[in-house]
Write a protein that holds these residues in place. Structure first.
Motif, PDB file in Angstrom:
ATOM      1  N   GLY A 288      -1.876  17.070  -6.715  1.00 21.25           N
ATOM      2  CA  GLY A 288      -0.778  15.713  -6.783  1.00 21.25           C
ATOM      3  C   GLY A 288      -2.177  14.339  -7.876  1.00 21.25           C
ATOM      4  N   VAL A 289      -1.996  13.465  -8.413  1.00 21.08           N
ATOM      5  CA  VAL A 289      -2.312  12.103  -9.569  1.00 21.08           C
ATOM      6  C   VAL A 289      -3.252  11.593  -8.202  1.00 21.08           C
ATOM      7  CG1 VAL A 289      -1.987  10.915 -11.234  1.00 21.08           C
ATOM      8  CG2 VAL A 289      -0.434  13.464 -10.928  1.00 21.08           C
ATOM      9  N   PHE A 290      -4.572  11.351  -8.105  1.00 18.08           N
ATOM     10  CA  PHE A 290      -5.277  10.364  -7.508  1.00 18.08           C
ATOM     11  C   PHE A 290      -5.529   9.221  -8.916  1.00 18.08           C
ATOM     12  CE2 PHE A 290      -9.079   8.698  -6.976  1.00 18.08           C
ATOM     13  CZ  PHE A 290      -9.113   8.152  -5.772  1.00 18.08           C
ATOM     14  N   GLN A 291      -5.158   8.078  -7.845  1.00 20.62           N
ATOM     15  CA  GLN A 291      -5.136   6.929  -8.935  1.00 20.62           C
ATOM     16  C   GLN A 291      -5.995   5.726  -7.504  1.00 20.62           C
ATOM     17  OE1 GLN A 291      -1.451   5.454 -10.125  1.00 20.62           O
ATOM     18  NE2 GLN A 291       0.007   7.133  -9.337  1.00 20.62           N
ATOM     19  N   VAL A 301     -14.029  -1.392   4.248  1.00 20.74           N
ATOM     20  CA  VAL A 301     -14.755  -1.610   5.621  1.00 20.74           C
ATOM     21  C   VAL A 301     -12.714  -0.892   6.012  1.00 20.74           C
ATOM     22  CG1 VAL A 301     -14.537  -4.735   6.314  1.00 20.74           C
ATOM     23  CG2 VAL A 301     -12.311  -3.244   5.688  1.00 20.74           C
ATOM     24  N   LYS A 302     -13.562   0.158   7.174  1.00 17.66           N
ATOM     25  CA  LYS A 302     -12.622   0.953   7.549  1.00 17.66           C
ATOM     26  C   LYS A 302     -11.417   0.804   7.514  1.00 17.66           C
ATOM     27  CE  LYS A 302     -12.023   4.027  11.893  1.00 17.66           C
ATOM     28  NZ  LYS A 302     -12.414   4.032  13.572  1.00 17.66           N
ATOM     29  N   GLY A 303     -10.165   1.620   7.058  1.00 17.14           N
ATOM     30  CA  GLY A 303      -8.894   1.412   6.927  1.00 17.14           C
ATOM     31  C   GLY A 303      -8.918   0.709   5.998  1.00 17.14           C
ATOM     32  N   ALA A 304      -9.452  -0.030   4.763  1.00 17.34           N
ATOM     33  CA  ALA A 304      -9.051  -0.410   3.646  1.00 17.34           C
ATOM     34  C   ALA A 304      -8.476   0.828   2.672  1.00 17.34           C
ATOM     35  CB  ALA A 304     -10.815  -0.927   3.039  1.00 17.34           C
ATOM     36  N   LYS A 305      -7.666   0.940   1.771  1.00 19.09           N
ATOM     37  CA  LYS A 305      -6.876   1.350   1.009  1.00 19.09           C
ATOM     38  C   LYS A 305      -8.009   1.630   0.161  1.00 19.09           C
ATOM     39  CE  LYS A 305      -2.516   0.641  -1.038  1.00 19.09           C
ATOM     40  NZ  LYS A 305      -1.792  -0.135  -1.068  1.00 19.09           N
ATOM     41  N   ILE A 306      -8.444   2.749  -0.479  1.00 20.15           N
ATOM     42  CA  ILE A 306      -9.165   3.561  -1.481  1.00 20.15           C
ATOM     43  C   ILE A 306      -8.950   4.432  -2.953  1.00 20.15           C
ATOM     44  CG2 ILE A 306     -11.082   5.130  -2.410  1.00 20.15           C
ATOM     45  CD1 ILE A 306     -12.341   4.881   0.498  1.00 20.15           C
ATOM     46  N   GLY A 307      -7.005   4.407  -2.648  1.00 22.75           N
ATOM     47  CA  GLY A 307      -6.666   5.179  -4.057  1.00 22.75           C
ATOM     48  C   GLY A 307      -5.793   5.669  -3.037  1.00 22.75           C
ATOM     49  N   VAL A 308      -4.554   5.516  -4.174  1.00 26.99           N
ATOM     50  CA  VAL A 308      -3.497   6.400  -3.943  1.00 26.99           C
ATOM     51  C   VAL A 308      -2.869   8.272  -4.276  1.00 26.99           C
ATOM     52  CG1 VAL A 308      -1.906   4.061  -3.013  1.00 26.99           C
ATOM     53  CG2 VAL A 308      -2.405   5.242  -5.248  1.00 26.99           C
ATOM     54  N   ASN A 314       4.522  10.203 -10.092  1.00 22.85           N
ATOM     55  CA  ASN A 314       4.104   8.917  -9.511  1.00 22.85           C
ATOM     56  C   ASN A 314       5.095   8.433  -8.166  1.00 22.85           C
ATOM     57  OD1 ASN A 314       2.565   7.061  -9.613  1.00 22.85           O
ATOM     58  ND2 ASN A 314       3.469   5.648 -10.853  1.00 22.85           N
ATOM     59  N   ARG A 315       5.577   9.844  -7.839  1.00 19.99           N
ATOM     60  CA  ARG A 315       6.016   9.050  -6.676  1.00 19.99           C
ATOM     61  C   ARG A 315       4.565   9.504  -5.398  1.00 19.99           C
ATOM     62  NH1 ARG A 315      11.638  13.166  -6.537  1.00 19.99           N
ATOM     63  NH2 ARG A 315       9.441  14.898  -7.662  1.00 19.99           N
ATOM     64  N   GLN A 316       5.206   8.458  -4.554  1.00 19.77           N
ATOM     65  CA  GLN A 316       3.454   8.212  -3.973  1.00 19.77           C
ATOM     66  C   GLN A 316       3.701   8.947  -2.662  1.00 19.77           C
ATOM     67  OE1 GLN A 316       1.838   4.493  -2.316  1.00 19.77           O
ATOM     68  NE2 GLN A 316       1.546   5.239  -0.630  1.00 19.77           N
ATOM     69  N   LEU A 317       2.518  10.240  -2.372  1.00 12.79           N
ATOM     70  CA  LEU A 317       2.303  11.494  -1.127  1.00 12.79           C
ATOM     71  C   LEU A 317       1.498  10.884  -0.063  1.00 12.79           C
ATOM     72  CD1 LEU A 317       1.695  14.486  -3.596  1.00 12.79           C
ATOM     73  CD2 LEU A 317       3.914  13.667  -2.444  1.00 12.79           C
ATOM     74  N   PRO A 335      -7.533  11.366 -12.942  1.00 14.61           N
ATOM     75  CA  PRO A 335      -6.572  11.394 -11.702  1.00 14.61           C
ATOM     76  C   PRO A 335      -6.153  13.217 -11.074  1.00 14.61           C
ATOM     77  CG  PRO A 335      -6.220  10.776 -13.820  1.00 14.61           C
ATOM     78  CD  PRO A 335      -7.511  10.877 -13.946  1.00 14.61           C
ATOM     79  N   SER A 336      -6.794  13.953 -12.085  1.00 13.79           N
ATOM     80  CA  SER A 336      -6.790  15.727 -11.441  1.00 13.79           C
ATOM     81  C   SER A 336      -6.475  15.916  -9.778  1.00 13.79           C
ATOM     82  CB  SER A 336      -7.338  16.568 -12.270  1.00 13.79           C
ATOM     83  OG  SER A 336      -6.977  16.398 -13.608  1.00 13.79           O
ATOM     84  N   LEU A 337      -5.938  16.100  -9.404  1.00 13.16           N
ATOM     85  CA  LEU A 337      -6.522  16.419  -7.960  1.00 13.16           C
ATOM     86  C   LEU A 337      -5.902  17.769  -8.124  1.00 13.16           C
ATOM     87  CD1 LEU A 337      -8.056  14.977  -5.792  1.00 13.16           C
ATOM     88  CD2 LEU A 337      -5.341  14.406  -4.907  1.00 13.16           C
TER      89      LEU A 337
END
Ligand SMILES: [Zn+2]
Length: 354
Positions: A288-291, A301-308, A314-317, A335-337
């Protein structure tokens, strides 16, 4: 009157005493480079052809005017970790062998095919990482044979080794060193003092590295499992060579040289580093595309958002969250993933001792 025969025997009787005063290492050779005391020599380590092509690994030998330890500094196992390569290039021209006690063996680019073709992570000749196949194999593919040559010519002949890395093209990395715990207390104290003298402010404690010299995998472990206090350090990130990253690595090597008494005391104060006791890797579960939503060095902290991760429209997976509380040692820079790629490494900090 002394006969000629008697004179000869007098000389022979004196000879053992004379040998003690003689230089045990009037010159030092690595590959095609032979340096006399107080000199620098440039040459190559020849990796012979086998099932695939051979090639030459450039090497500089700086043989100090005075005796002392042999320190090997190797970079470019990953030929696109440019800051570490440029740090060793700079050391070749900035260390004066006339002012040196001991010997400095400098290898700026192990992975010449990666450097030339701008391929991250692996040697494009055989698709192997050049820091996973030590101690190497003279009958294997190019990476195995190169690792074998470095084990024989560099690892086995040095007293200490520093393996320099950095963030590869796709790694937005904060600087850190690795300190390997071998279980040999004396050796571990020596390598710990070297890592501290290097001076990076974050140190990852590696207690799970291979203990078998015949299955060392990593260059540093090829040296450590052979009884040589050694370590790995990383600085620089995702392509551009930044002066402060190069300076960090050059000054680090100089700090270790001073610590080993190869040069006069550096006088730089040693600051208490942050010790990282565990590294948790987040790997991509799909293409996919990493953002990213965090920068390198972020405290999460545990559970914090690191990326999408999104698809190509651009539909979130997937939402990527921190698996534990810690420091973002590096986050994916591109972005290449592809499935299996590393998205981030989170370092878990060792609690301060009371
Ligand atoms: Zn590397």
């Amino acid at each position: 009157m002394l006969t000629r025969a008697a004179l000869t025997s007098v000389v022979l009787l004196l000879a053992p005493g004379l040998v003690v005063a003689q230089d045990a290492r009037p010159s030092f050779t690595v590959g095609t480079a032979t340096a006399a005391r107080g000199q620098k020599a440039l040459g190559v380590l020849t990796v012979p052809a086998g099932s695939d092509a051979g090639y030459d690994i450039p090497v500089a030998v700086l043989h100090g005017a005075k005796p002392g330890p042999v320190l090997a500094v190797v970079s470019g196992a990953h030929g696109t970790e440019y800051a570490s390569i440029m740090a060793v290039e700079r050391l070749i021209n900035s260390v004066n062998p006339r002012e040196l006690s001991g010997t400095l063996v400098l290898i700026p680019i192990v992975n010449i095919p990666s450097f030339e073709k701008i391929v991250p992570h692996v040697n494009p000749t055989d698709n192997k990482s050049m820091n996973r196949f030590y101690p190497g194999d003279p009958n294997g593919t190019q990476t195995d044979r190169a690792s074998y040559v470095i084990t024989k010519e560099v690892v086995e002949r040095c007293d200490h080794l520093i393996d320099l890395h950095g963030g590869d093209l796709d790694e937005n990395l904060r600087p850190y060193s690795y300190w390997t715990v071998t279980g040999n207390q004396k050796q571990d104290e020596a390598s710990r003092a070297m890592v501290l003298a290097f001076g990076l402010d974050h140190i990852i404690i590696s207690a799970d590295r291979p203990k078998d010299p015949n299955a060392a995998r990593y260059l540093e472990n090829a040296a450590s499992t052979r009884g040589k206090p050694s370590f790995t350090a990383e600085a620089g990130r995702s392509g551009p060579v930044q002066a402060h990253d190069v300076a960090m690595l050059v000054n680090g090597v100089r700090g270790v040289m001073a610590h080993l008494k190869m040069t006069p005391p550096a006088g730089t104060p040693v600051h208490a580093p942050v010790w990282i006791e565990k590294v948790v890797t987040i790997a991509a579960e799909q293409d996919g595309v990493f953002q990213p939503l965090v920068d390198r060095d972020a405290r999460v902290v545990k559970g914090a958002k690191i990326g999408v991760v999104t698809d190509y429209l651009n539909r979130q997976l997937q939402e990527i969250v921190a698996p534990d509380t810690g420091i973002i040692l590096f986050v994916r820079a591109l972005p290449s993933l592809k499935k299996g790629d590393t998205i981030a490494n989170v370092g878990l900090v060792r609690p301060a001792k009371k």
